[in-house]
Design a protein around this motif. Structure first.
Motif, PDB file in Angstrom:
ATOM      1  N   ALA A  67      -9.165   0.217  -5.586  1.00  0.00           N
ATOM      2  CA  ALA A  67      -8.919   1.506  -4.927  1.00  0.00           C
ATOM      3  C   ALA A  67      -8.449   2.515  -5.959  1.00  0.00           C
ATOM      4  N   ASN A  68      -8.987   3.707  -5.862  1.00  0.00           N
ATOM      5  CA  ASN A  68      -8.553   4.832  -6.694  1.00  0.00           C
ATOM      6  C   ASN A  68      -8.224   5.990  -5.769  1.00  0.00           C
ATOM      7  N   ARG A  71      -6.447   0.794 -23.319  1.00  0.00           N
ATOM      8  CA  ARG A  71      -6.951   2.169 -23.190  1.00  0.00           C
ATOM      9  C   ARG A  71      -5.811   3.183 -23.300  1.00  0.00           C
ATOM     10  N   CYS A 128       0.839  -1.209   0.000  1.00  0.00           N
ATOM     11  CA  CYS A 128       0.000   0.000   0.000  1.00  0.00           C
ATOM     12  C   CYS A 128       0.870   1.254   0.000  1.00  0.00           C
ATOM     13  N   PHE A 146       1.973   1.753  -3.507  1.00  0.00           N
ATOM     14  CA  PHE A 146       0.873   2.317  -4.297  1.00  0.00           C
ATOM     15  C   PHE A 146       0.702   3.804  -3.989  1.00  0.00           C
ATOM     16  N   ASP A 147       0.788   4.144  -2.703  1.00  0.00           N
ATOM     17  CA  ASP A 147       0.702   5.555  -2.297  1.00  0.00           C
ATOM     18  C   ASP A 147       1.777   6.398  -2.971  1.00  0.00           C
ATOM     19  N   THR A 193      -1.560  10.499 -11.566  1.00  0.00           N
ATOM     20  CA  THR A 193      -2.917  10.918 -11.212  1.00  0.00           C
ATOM     21  C   THR A 193      -3.893   9.781 -11.471  1.00  0.00           C
ATOM     22  N   GLU A 194      -3.587   8.924 -12.443  1.00  0.00           N
ATOM     23  CA  GLU A 194      -4.445   7.759 -12.641  1.00  0.00           C
ATOM     24  C   GLU A 194      -3.736   6.512 -12.147  1.00  0.00           C
ATOM     25  N   LYS A 195      -4.240   5.971 -11.045  1.00  0.00           N
ATOM     26  CA  LYS A 195      -3.696   4.703 -10.549  1.00  0.00           C
ATOM     27  C   LYS A 195      -4.848   3.953  -9.892  1.00  0.00           C
ATOM     28  N   THR A 196      -4.887   2.655 -10.118  1.00  0.00           N
ATOM     29  CA  THR A 196      -5.952   1.824  -9.552  1.00  0.00           C
ATOM     30  C   THR A 196      -5.324   0.606  -8.919  1.00  0.00           C
ATOM     31  N   LEU A 197      -5.713   0.335  -7.694  1.00  0.00           N
ATOM     32  CA  LEU A 197      -5.241  -0.858  -6.997  1.00  0.00           C
ATOM     33  C   LEU A 197      -6.332  -1.921  -7.062  1.00  0.00           C
TER      34      LEU A 197
END
Lengths: 246, 246
Positions: free
Chosen positions: B222-223, A242, A207, A210-211, A216-220
């Motif tokens: 999570a976004n 995409r 996490c 990921f942080d 600006t676009e990130k998805t977990l």
């Protein structure tokens, strides 16, 4: 870069190549569109460029998306010789299996050594692939690495190489400071796969990684399972299409 | 249940209904297939059954998937009167805004009261919808609630009602013990949406809720963003179609 073997079946051309000491493979559609995107796939620790799971993901990207997919063996993995240091690092990993803190330290030391060698190798591989007329300098490039070592290498690679426009990363490995520093320099879209119940790695460290991405676009995406048994469901398969096909 | 208004445009029939004191809305394809799936959508706290975001999601489910979509106003929300207790609970929420612990306690107290009333209302609404010939008792049912109050109600509803076969839940609210107990009784596939940077709610409490679901198939997405500004990207839009259309 020279090709050492070529086979074709079910709409996919598979070409093995060598770039200096690096063995690699390039999967392509039999009829690729001009400047079709190129996806780089990094295998997991202890694995190699043609593990069944990676081949399946590569075939999907070729057939469903029309992409080229390249994979190389990480240093000391697959068809590559191990240095004396590699052998020692692997021995230390085996011996430390019962001691979580020692195992963590040994894993990070080995991963750091692999990453240091692998990043320039990948950049040279991209250079060589861009020389191929069917790819060229204008093909959009994404990193489609899996979890574990594929991400440990992919994060500093993506931070270092502006040709990579979107990246799939994941958890399942011990995140160390240099990884976090590299992640803070990444601004391209990131898809992040987290094995929710990894047996070795605290999910908080994933996490934290990921942080750290500046994207600006990130998805977990998290699914139950550890990094050997996890079954990825419900993940957005349109992420690379995409961002690489416009 | 009786319909109080009906409009039709762009392939969607929108019918307002009343079931006793409960105001609701049913969106359907102009030409629905027999036993088309039914999705229940629960709105967020302080919102109502026809907020623009919920209408957009409902339209997508009708047009892209051919589903019926039903929404009702939660007690004291939208077109419904508030009880004296509701007014007092809302006043307490406003007054506690500067004190995190008091705000948390006030939110949980109000949410518990809403959930206690809303679950039997939803179950009666499902009963009534199943009486409609275009839905009937065999239409597969999913819960497509958003985050916050829609999940606070949806979790105990899904735990209580075996007619719900798959559910979309999310974070952004204070998880309390009764929610965790309900989650442990849920075995249907779950898609879980987590606003990574919620301004009020610690993400650990949402992770605890995700952990509690007994479902073998569950995926957390999570976004970045809090629960007002979050933009959902990269989420698997095939989750409900996959589980409701066989």
């Amino acid at each position: 870069m020279h090709f050492t073997a070529s086979t074709s079946s079910n709409g996919i051309v598979e070409r093995d190549f060598r770039l200096g000491e690096i063995p690699g493979v390039l999967w392509s559609p039999v009829s690729a569109t001009e400047h079709a995107p190129l996806v780089l796939m990094g295998h997991g620790g202890g694995q190699h460029k043609k593990t069944p799971a990676q081949v399946a993901r590569a075939h999907d990207a070729v057939l469903r998306c029309g992409f080229h997919v390249a994979a190389i063996d990480a240093p000391g993995h697959g068809d590559r010789p191990r240095t004396a240091d590699d052998e020692q690092a692997r021995a230390e990993l085996r011996q430390s299996a019962g001691d979580p803190e020692r195992f963590r330290t040994a894993t990070i030391r080995y991963a750091s050594s692999l990453v240091e060698r692998a990043v320039p190798e990948w950049r040279a591989t991209i250079d060589a692939l861009q020389q191929l007329p069917e790819i060229g300098p204008r093909a959009p490039i994404g990193y489609g690495g899996g979890i574990t070592l594929g991400t440990a290498i992919g994060v500093p690679l993506t931070a270092a190489d502006p040709r990579i426009r979107a990246a799939i990363f994941g958890g399942g490995f011990f995140v160390y400071d240099a990884q976090l520093e590299a992640a803070r320099r990444i601004t391209v879209p990131v898809q992040f796969l987290l094995p929710w119940d990894d047996e070795h790695v605290d999910r908080r460290s994933a996490c934290e990684l990921f942080d750290a991405f500046a994207s600006t676009e990130k998805t977990l995406h998290a699914n139950p399972g550890d990094h050997r048994t996890i079954r990825w469901v419900g993940v957005d398969n349109e992420f690379l299409p995409r961002h690489l096909t416009r």
